[in-house]
Write a protein that holds these residues in place. Structure first.
Motif, PDB file in Angstrom:
ATOM      1  N   GLU A  25       0.813  -1.286   0.673  1.00 25.69           N
ATOM      2  CA  GLU A  25      -0.303  -0.052   0.171  1.00 25.69           C
ATOM      3  C   GLU A  25       1.076   1.367   0.492  1.00 25.69           C
ATOM      4  OE1 GLU A  25      -3.139   1.966  -0.550  1.00 25.69           O
ATOM      5  OE2 GLU A  25      -3.468  -0.206  -0.750  1.00 25.69           O
ATOM      6  N   GLU A  26       2.349   0.635   0.636  1.00 20.03           N
ATOM      7  CA  GLU A  26       2.778   2.486   0.544  1.00 20.03           C
ATOM      8  C   GLU A  26       3.342   2.863  -0.532  1.00 20.03           C
ATOM      9  OE1 GLU A  26       4.350   1.893   5.523  1.00 20.03           O
ATOM     10  OE2 GLU A  26       5.727   0.947   3.708  1.00 20.03           O
ATOM     11  N   LYS A  27       4.140   1.928  -1.159  1.00 23.51           N
ATOM     12  CA  LYS A  27       4.583   1.085  -2.949  1.00 23.51           C
ATOM     13  C   LYS A  27       3.620   2.082  -3.766  1.00 23.51           C
ATOM     14  CE  LYS A  27       8.333  -1.805  -3.564  1.00 23.51           C
ATOM     15  NZ  LYS A  27       8.618  -1.617  -3.911  1.00 23.51           N
ATOM     16  N   LEU A  28       2.075   1.672  -3.544  1.00 23.52           N
ATOM     17  CA  LEU A  28       1.544   2.153  -4.125  1.00 23.52           C
ATOM     18  C   LEU A  28       1.085   3.521  -4.284  1.00 23.52           C
ATOM     19  CD1 LEU A  28      -0.821   0.948  -6.350  1.00 23.52           C
ATOM     20  CD2 LEU A  28      -2.424   1.185  -4.578  1.00 23.52           C
ATOM     21  N   ARG A  29       1.311   4.231  -2.931  1.00 23.30           N
ATOM     22  CA  ARG A  29       0.542   5.582  -3.112  1.00 23.30           C
ATOM     23  C   ARG A  29       1.750   6.348  -3.373  1.00 23.30           C
ATOM     24  NH1 ARG A  29      -1.873   8.426  -2.383  1.00 23.30           N
ATOM     25  NH2 ARG A  29      -1.128   9.710  -1.330  1.00 23.30           N
ATOM     26  N   ILE A  30       3.030   5.838  -2.668  1.00 21.43           N
ATOM     27  CA  ILE A  30       4.516   6.481  -3.531  1.00 21.43           C
ATOM     28  C   ILE A  30       4.431   6.193  -5.288  1.00 21.43           C
ATOM     29  CG2 ILE A  30       7.115   6.776  -3.954  1.00 21.43           C
ATOM     30  CD1 ILE A  30       6.818   5.359  -1.488  1.00 21.43           C
ATOM     31  N   ALA A  31       3.825   5.604  -5.709  1.00 19.55           N
ATOM     32  CA  ALA A  31       4.326   5.379  -7.464  1.00 19.55           C
ATOM     33  C   ALA A  31       2.758   6.114  -7.719  1.00 19.55           C
ATOM     34  CB  ALA A  31       3.399   3.719  -7.684  1.00 19.55           C
ATOM     35  N   LYS A  32       1.523   6.134  -7.245  1.00 21.58           N
ATOM     36  CA  LYS A  32       0.175   7.863  -7.341  1.00 21.58           C
ATOM     37  C   LYS A  32       1.323   8.896  -7.981  1.00 21.58           C
ATOM     38  CE  LYS A  32      -3.586   4.985  -6.455  1.00 21.58           C
ATOM     39  NZ  LYS A  32      -4.657   4.739  -5.584  1.00 21.58           N
ATOM     40  N   GLN A  33       1.775   9.390  -6.484  1.00 23.60           N
ATOM     41  CA  GLN A  33       2.167  10.497  -6.215  1.00 23.60           C
ATOM     42  C   GLN A  33       3.432  10.365  -7.468  1.00 23.60           C
ATOM     43  OE1 GLN A  33       1.194  13.279  -4.785  1.00 23.60           O
ATOM     44  NE2 GLN A  33       3.053  14.481  -5.756  1.00 23.60           N
ATOM     45  N   LEU A  34       3.702   9.897  -8.290  1.00 24.60           N
ATOM     46  CA  LEU A  34       5.178   9.977  -8.742  1.00 24.60           C
ATOM     47  C   LEU A  34       4.168  10.166  -9.611  1.00 24.60           C
ATOM     48  CD1 LEU A  34       7.244   6.734  -8.153  1.00 24.60           C
ATOM     49  CD2 LEU A  34       8.091   9.127  -8.304  1.00 24.60           C
ATOM     50  N   ALA A  35       3.454   9.404 -10.353  1.00 20.90           N
ATOM     51  CA  ALA A  35       2.687  10.014 -11.229  1.00 20.90           C
ATOM     52  C   ALA A  35       1.586  11.135 -12.369  1.00 20.90           C
ATOM     53  CB  ALA A  35       1.227   8.254 -11.692  1.00 20.90           C
ATOM     54  N   ARG A  36       1.821  11.593 -11.062  1.00 21.79           N
ATOM     55  CA  ARG A  36       1.668  13.296 -10.581  1.00 21.79           C
ATOM     56  C   ARG A  36       2.661  13.912 -10.857  1.00 21.79           C
ATOM     57  NH1 ARG A  36      -2.779  11.620  -7.011  1.00 21.79           N
ATOM     58  NH2 ARG A  36      -1.239  11.482  -4.967  1.00 21.79           N
ATOM     59  N   LEU A  37       4.101  13.584 -10.857  1.00 27.78           N
ATOM     60  CA  LEU A  37       5.434  14.010 -10.763  1.00 27.78           C
ATOM     61  C   LEU A  37       5.315  14.382 -12.824  1.00 27.78           C
ATOM     62  CD1 LEU A  37       7.123  15.904  -9.156  1.00 27.78           C
ATOM     63  CD2 LEU A  37       8.007  13.567  -9.026  1.00 27.78           C
ATOM     64  N   SER A  38       4.344  13.199 -12.819  1.00 25.46           N
ATOM     65  CA  SER A  38       4.718  12.956 -14.572  1.00 25.46           C
ATOM     66  C   SER A  38       6.253  12.468 -14.516  1.00 25.46           C
ATOM     67  CB  SER A  38       4.459  14.603 -15.034  1.00 25.46           C
ATOM     68  OG  SER A  38       3.205  14.642 -14.718  1.00 25.46           O
ATOM     69  N   VAL A  39       6.827  11.455 -13.884  1.00 28.82           N
ATOM     70  CA  VAL A  39       8.099  11.023 -14.150  1.00 28.82           C
ATOM     71  C   VAL A  39       7.965  10.066 -15.294  1.00 28.82           C
ATOM     72  CG1 VAL A  39       8.668  10.156 -11.967  1.00 28.82           C
ATOM     73  CG2 VAL A  39       7.243   8.513 -13.124  1.00 28.82           C
ATOM     74  N   ASP A  40       8.391   9.480 -16.694  1.00 30.10           N
ATOM     75  CA  ASP A  40       8.448   8.702 -17.742  1.00 30.10           C
ATOM     76  C   ASP A  40       8.073   7.124 -17.116  1.00 30.10           C
ATOM     77  OD1 ASP A  40       8.569  10.721 -20.273  1.00 30.10           O
ATOM     78  OD2 ASP A  40       9.776  11.241 -18.765  1.00 30.10           O
ATOM     79  N   ALA A  41       8.638   7.082 -15.998  1.00 29.93           N
ATOM     80  CA  ALA A  41       8.836   5.118 -16.378  1.00 29.93           C
ATOM     81  C   ALA A  41       9.306   5.408 -14.152  1.00 29.93           C
ATOM     82  CB  ALA A  41       9.851   4.473 -16.813  1.00 29.93           C
ATOM     83  N   ILE A  42       8.656   4.330 -13.822  1.00 28.75           N
ATOM     84  CA  ILE A  42       8.329   3.782 -12.582  1.00 28.75           C
ATOM     85  C   ILE A  42       8.614   2.650 -12.378  1.00 28.75           C
ATOM     86  CG2 ILE A  42       7.305   3.350 -10.221  1.00 28.75           C
ATOM     87  CD1 ILE A  42       5.447   5.476 -11.360  1.00 28.75           C
ATOM     88  N   GLU A  43      10.493   2.598 -12.080  1.00 21.86           N
ATOM     89  CA  GLU A  43      10.473   0.537 -11.490  1.00 21.86           C
ATOM     90  C   GLU A  43       9.546   0.493 -10.426  1.00 21.86           C
ATOM     91  OE1 GLU A  43      14.648  -1.147 -12.519  1.00 21.86           O
ATOM     92  OE2 GLU A  43      15.516   0.043 -11.499  1.00 21.86           O
ATOM     93  N   ALA A  44       9.529  -0.305 -10.687  1.00 14.58           N
ATOM     94  CA  ALA A  44       8.384  -0.509  -9.496  1.00 14.58           C
ATOM     95  C   ALA A  44       8.611  -1.775  -8.079  1.00 14.58           C
ATOM     96  CB  ALA A  44       6.896  -1.374 -10.101  1.00 14.58           C
ATOM     97  N   GLY A  45      10.086  -2.225  -8.887  1.00 18.11           N
ATOM     98  CA  GLY A  45      10.253  -3.256  -7.643  1.00 18.11           C
ATOM     99  C   GLY A  45      10.804  -4.306  -8.786  1.00 18.11           C
ATOM    100  N   PHE A  46      11.352  -5.467  -7.798  1.00 14.68           N
ATOM    101  CA  PHE A  46      12.481  -6.926  -8.233  1.00 14.68           C
ATOM    102  C   PHE A  46      11.205  -7.670  -7.838  1.00 14.68           C
ATOM    103  CE2 PHE A  46      16.461  -9.040  -7.357  1.00 14.68           C
ATOM    104  CZ  PHE A  46      16.663  -9.791  -8.481  1.00 14.68           C
ATOM    105  N   PRO A  47       9.958  -8.422  -8.388  1.00 11.54           N
ATOM    106  CA  PRO A  47       9.942  -9.575  -8.591  1.00 11.54           C
ATOM    107  C   PRO A  47       9.965 -10.556  -8.263  1.00 11.54           C
ATOM    108  CG  PRO A  47       8.834  -8.049 -10.386  1.00 11.54           C
ATOM    109  CD  PRO A  47       9.962  -7.548 -10.569  1.00 11.54           C
ATOM    110  N   ALA A  48      10.979 -11.267  -8.902  1.00  9.00           N
ATOM    111  CA  ALA A  48      11.973 -12.379  -8.005  1.00  9.00           C
ATOM    112  C   ALA A  48      12.243 -12.348  -6.737  1.00  9.00           C
ATOM    113  CB  ALA A  48      12.352 -12.640  -9.442  1.00  9.00           C
TER     114      ALA A  48
END
Length: 501
Positions: A25-48
């Protein structure tokens, strides 16, 4: 003006900061704000790396639109499969795969020959392209690698389908002049370089991450990888806010621009600081509390006469001077409007909860500031209100705390002070043990009635968990922080703690 793409890796490389452990949930909150910031790409994590990480990346891919969502994978099929699965819901997906190519890494870490490394790299890109059209390939420790080998491998991974070539200064070793020379070399010696975007990723071990990134961009790099507040492994990464504002402030020199929404910079800085528990240094460039403060009489006089005498950036452009004044007489409608000004849309149900907490705070504070409101908003996502501090007293050095949880009450005594007594009571109520490894107190807002934040890190089982608590009462904040850290551990199924003695 040449466009520079901003690739944010706060949620991946930034989370590798020692002691930082963000949850979905914390990652999602930050990701949504990064989208509002209009970054071109968000590296969301290391799934493996874990099932929890994979689900967190998938949640971001599902809910955050309008921006590329990237996932990291080693040059291993199972890693790429995990990234593919996590990115399936993404509107725009990128698999970011990598392998180390410096002699020291190939010999001592990978224990592989250059030819073996080359084969693994090409195979990884070929495999990733089966699932997505956008594949970034990183040459780990590129700045300590053989240039000819780097150029040769770059050509082959582009032929295999890499759309972005990332040149990392993995250990913060290079200098602006050296890095600029390396980028020029690649542009001149990689025949098919025009078929891929050239990216850079700099670490700050020598304090040169931002300078190196900007030098590389001037030399022809088209993407810069950054983290908010410069967090990350060891000394961190190139700071998003510094890179972006340098490009914006010195357009005359760099002749470059980004698509960043500058007014969101202060908010994302605060949000990342809040969730990671890493406070921003007061003298931090761009977003530090003193970045636009003037104490010298000469400076004050100059700024009052003409701001540009001592301020090269307008603080309002990055959202620093958002001023919202609320008090105990403010109504629900006014409160909702202030939330909108801060960029938040909430449901009626959520508004009711927040408004009640705002009124409680307003009874204790004369003026409730924008930062107070932001704290209420973000604290509401993680704060456990199941605990309450009923009584605290100190008699002849003995602290006695009474804590209630779920209808049960526990009284504990300690000669080590009130916080220790509170934590002993919480552990007793939950029937667990944990080792407290870090405890910090911060004043979030100003004045005698300011909100205080407690940040704790505990070792529970084999992992470290962080908890935050916010209150006008620092002992209550300490209670919430410790309870939140333990609740996080328990929610992940950890039952065996560590000895705290």
């Amino acid at each position: 003006m040449r466009w520079i793409h901003i690739f944010d890796t706060t949620l991946r490389d930034g989370e590798q900061t020692p002691g930082v452990n963000l949850h979905a949930e914390e990652k999602l909150r930050i990701a949504k704000q990064l989208a509002r910031l209009s970054v071109d790409a968000i590296e969301a994590g290391f799934p493996a790396s874990s099932e929890g990480e994979k689900q967190a990346v998938r949640k971001i891919a599902e809910e955050v639109k309008g921006v590329k969502i990237a996932a990291l994978a080693r040059a291993v099929k199972s890693d790429i499969d995990a990234a593919r699965d996590a990115l399936k819901p993404a509107e725009k997906a990128r698999i970011h795969t990598f392998i180390a190519i410096s002699p020291i890494h190939m010999k001592h870490k990978l224990k592989k020959s250059p030819e073996e490394v080359k084969r693994l790299a090409v195979d990884a890109v070929n495999y990733a392209r089966k699932f997505v059209d956008d594949v970034e390939f990183s040459f780990e420790d590129a700045t300590r690698s053989d240039r000819d080998f780097l150029a040769e491998l770059a050509e082959e991974v582009i032929d295999a389908g890499a759309t972005v070539l990332n040149i990392p200064d993995t250990v913060g070793y290079t200098t602006p002049e050296e890095f600029s020379s390396l980028i020029h070399y690649l542009r001149e010696n990689v025949k098919n370089i025009g078929n891929a975007e050239l990216s850079v990723h700099c670490h700050n071990d020598l304090g040169l991450a931002v300078a190196n990134s900007l030098a590389a961009a001037r030399a022809g790099a088209e993407q810069i990888e950054v983290t908010v507040n410069g967090i990350g492994e060891r000394a961190g990464n190139a700071a998003l806010e510094e890179v972006v504002m340098a490009i914006d402030t010195r357009k005359d020199f760099y002749h470059m621009k980004t698509g960043i929404n500058l007014k969101e910079i202060a908010r994302i800085s605060w949000l990342v600081s809040y969730y990671t528990g890493i406070m921003v240094s007061p003298n931090k460039a761009v977003v530090g509390a003193n970045a636009f403060a003037h104490e010298s009489g000469i400076h004050q006089d100059g700024v009052l006469k003409e701001r540009s005498t001592y301020e090269i950036m307008n603080p309002e452009r990055i959202g620093v001077h958002t001023r919202i004044v609320l008090g105990k007489h403010s109504g629900r409608h006014a409160f909702r409007e202030k939330l909108k000004e801060l960029g938040y849309e909430v449901s009626d149900e959520r508004l009711n909860v927040l408004f009640q907490r705002f009124k409680e705070l307003a009874e204790k504070k004369k003026n409730v500031t924008a930062l107070d409101v932001l704290t209420l908003l973000e604290d509401g996502f993680t704060r456990s209100r199941e605990f309450s501090l009923e009584m605290m007293q100190i008699v002849e050095g003995m602290a006695t705390a009474s804590v209630r949880h779920g209808g049960r009450r526990e009284v504990e005594h300690s000669f080590n002070g009130p916080v220790d007594a509170i934590y002993r009571a919480v552990k007793s109520l939950l029937g667990v043990n944990a080792k407290l490894i870090d405890y910090r107190i911060y004043g979030i807002t100003e004045g005698r009635d300011a909100l205080g934040e407690a940040v704790v890190r505990i070792k529970f089982g084999d992992r470290i968990y962080m908890g935050r608590g916010v209150s006008t009462d620092i002992l209550e904040a300490s209670l919430f922080a410790y309870a939140n850290a333990l609740n996080t551990a328990l929610s992940e199924g950890v039952r065996n703690g560590s000895d705290d003695e």
